[in-house]
Design a protein around this motif. Structure first.
Motif, mmCIF file in Angstrom:
data_model
loop_
_atom_site.group_PDB
_atom_site.id
_atom_site.type_symbol
_atom_site.label_atom_id
_atom_site.label_comp_id
_atom_site.label_asym_id
_atom_site.label_seq_id
_atom_site.Cartn_x
_atom_site.Cartn_y
_atom_site.Cartn_z
ATOM 1 N N UNK B 152 -2.985 -13.338 -11.220
ATOM 2 C CA UNK B 152 -2.423 -12.174 -10.506
ATOM 3 C C UNK B 152 -3.207 -10.899 -10.763
ATOM 4 N N UNK B 153 -3.666 -10.690 -11.997
ATOM 5 C CA UNK B 153 -4.374 -9.436 -12.300
ATOM 6 C C UNK B 153 -5.680 -9.332 -11.518
ATOM 7 N N UNK B 154 -6.359 -10.461 -11.298
ATOM 8 C CA UNK B 154 -7.602 -10.467 -10.524
ATOM 9 C C UNK B 154 -7.315 -10.404 -9.034
ATOM 10 N N UNK B 155 -6.258 -11.065 -8.632
ATOM 11 C CA UNK B 155 -5.969 -11.260 -7.209
ATOM 12 C C UNK B 155 -5.395 -10.012 -6.531
ATOM 13 N N UNK B 156 -4.443 -9.370 -7.187
ATOM 14 C CA UNK B 156 -3.661 -8.326 -6.503
ATOM 15 C C UNK B 156 -4.349 -6.966 -6.546
ATOM 16 N N UNK B 157 -4.272 -6.260 -5.440
ATOM 17 C CA UNK B 157 -4.853 -4.923 -5.322
ATOM 18 C C UNK B 157 -3.715 -3.908 -5.514
ATOM 19 N N UNK B 158 -3.794 -3.148 -6.613
ATOM 20 C CA UNK B 158 -2.721 -2.219 -6.971
ATOM 21 C C UNK B 158 -3.152 -0.787 -6.683
ATOM 22 N N UNK B 159 -2.185 0.013 -6.197
ATOM 23 C CA UNK B 159 -2.466 1.400 -5.822
ATOM 24 C C UNK B 159 -1.341 2.284 -6.360
ATOM 25 N N UNK B 160 -1.704 3.379 -7.021
ATOM 26 C CA UNK B 160 -0.685 4.331 -7.481
ATOM 27 C C UNK B 160 -0.240 5.210 -6.310
ATOM 28 N N UNK B 161 1.047 5.555 -6.292
ATOM 29 C CA UNK B 161 1.551 6.395 -5.190
ATOM 30 C C UNK B 161 2.402 7.533 -5.727
ATOM 31 N N UNK B 162 2.511 8.571 -4.897
ATOM 32 C CA UNK B 162 3.412 9.697 -5.186
ATOM 33 C C UNK B 162 4.217 10.005 -3.930
ATOM 34 N N UNK B 163 5.252 10.813 -4.078
ATOM 35 C CA UNK B 163 6.122 11.157 -2.954
ATOM 36 C C UNK B 163 5.291 11.730 -1.806
ATOM 37 N N UNK B 164 5.614 11.306 -0.590
ATOM 38 C CA UNK B 164 4.906 11.784 0.594
ATOM 39 C C UNK B 164 3.773 10.878 1.050
ATOM 40 N N UNK B 165 3.389 9.895 0.227
ATOM 41 C CA UNK B 165 2.340 8.956 0.651
ATOM 42 C C UNK B 165 2.873 8.052 1.761
ATOM 43 N N UNK B 166 1.959 7.624 2.621
ATOM 44 C CA UNK B 166 2.315 6.739 3.732
ATOM 45 C C UNK B 166 1.402 5.516 3.692
ATOM 46 N N UNK B 167 1.972 4.334 3.909
ATOM 47 C CA UNK B 167 1.201 3.087 3.857
ATOM 48 C C UNK B 167 1.564 2.230 5.071
ATOM 49 N N UNK B 168 0.546 1.808 5.822
ATOM 50 C CA UNK B 168 0.753 0.906 6.960
ATOM 51 C C UNK B 168 0.508 -0.522 6.475
#
Lengths: 45, 274
Positions: B152-168
């Motif tokens: 999982x650590x190699x496979x998954x792409x992790x992104x930090x977020x804060x309030x107001x971020x938008x993700x499609x």
């Protein structure tokens, strides 16, 4: 509504909306007014 | 029929990762302290919203769609289901890593009309909170091996977020909403989820939730492509409208009202405000 408070006026009627309110504006609705300090996420197809 | 907005009563969903923020932050009356989702605009059979006002008060949004198509400018020959679903999610713990099918796969394999493309607006996030969005496998074989070997650590792409971020999040995107995030999700009206990894969690009676690895591997897009969307901003009177995404299934905006906006026109078939 995701933040704040606002007044929505449609067809002479007023509706007070606040954070946590959510609604649909249906087809054929007349022009509407908004006043207040508020944030919304708005969507359509 | 309606010369006024249609207000809706949300449908709440208990989840093992849910919490209390739908009450503490949104003042909703929630059923318990593990409330994960408020389906605020929904005609989906797994949690339809009920209309609160006007001549259809007490009916579900699905009833209105089926019997009063004129409210949505629905053509007479459109027998499909209400197309969209809007939720607010309280991730008091990590959601499972999962993926959703597209329309074709959902129809052929699951017998339901819609796959699930979704998008997220982050309402609040604790410091350091993360999402999973996409993966690092370059080929389907590599993806299969990483999932089967649980890298999982190699496979998954992790992104930090804060309030107001938008993700499609188009269908076929591996994703997970992480602990400490409250999110508003606008999506196709679908409830088909293929779970890839659930952190080996068990419920109160010791059962793990089911995984759906074969179907998940089948529907996942490889390689992952990040969907950066251009965001346009315009201001009319004292209303600033930021377009977050305009895609095949939905267009989503952030509206900031800071005073008065008069004689706004409804230019769409119908508009959802949350």
């Amino acid at each position: 509504m995701i933040d704040g408070e606002a007044t929505l006026t449609v067809d002479g009627k007023t509706f007070e909306v606040e954070k946590g309110s959510h609604f649909i504006l249906p087809h054929g609705l007349s022009d509407y007014d908004l006043s207040g300090d508020a944030e919304f996420i708005v969507s359509h197809v | 029929m309606y010369k006024e907005p249609i207000f809706l009563q949300p449908k709440f969903q208990e989840r093992i990762w849910g919490g209390k923020k739908l009450h503490t932050e949104f003042n909703y009356t929630i059923p318990n302290d593990q409330t994960g989702e408020a389906w605020v605009i929904s005609a989906h059979p797994n949690g339809p919203s009920v209309i609160k006002n006007g001549p259809l008060a007490g009916k579900t949004l699905a009833d209105a769609w089926n019997d009063h198509g004129e409210l949505f400018n629905k053509s007479k020959d459109n027998h499909e289901e209400y197309p969209l679903l809007v939720k607010i999610l309280d991730a008091n713990d990590d959601l499972s890593v999962q993926v959703h099918p597209n329309d074709t796969y959902a129809c052929e394999v699951e017998g339901v009309p819609y796959g699930k493309t979704e998008c997220w607006y982050v309402l609040s996030a604790e410091p350091g909170a993360e999402l999973v969005i996409g993966h690092h496998a370059k080929t389907k074989d590599e993806l299969t091996a990483m999932v089967e070997n649980q890298n999982w650590d190699t496979f998954l792409r992790r992104v930090k977020v804060t309030a107001g971020d938008f993700v499609y999040v188009p269908s076929g995107t591996i994703h997970a909403i992480g602990k400490g995030i409250v999110i508003l999700e606008t999506q196709q009206s679908s409830d088909i989820t293929y779970r890839v990894y659930d952190y080996d969690r068990t419920d109160s009676v010791g059962n793990k939730r089911e995984l759906h690895l074969d179907r998940a591997i089948e529907v996942t897009e490889v390689p992952h492509q990040d969907a950066d969307k251009e965001q346009s901003v315009s201001t009319v009177h004292q209303l600033t409208v930021k377009k977050l995404v305009e895609e095949k299934y939905f267009t989503v905006y952030h509206w900031h009202l800071f005073g008065q906006a008069s004689e706004l026109k409804l230019n769409q078939d119908f508009l959802q405000l949350v």
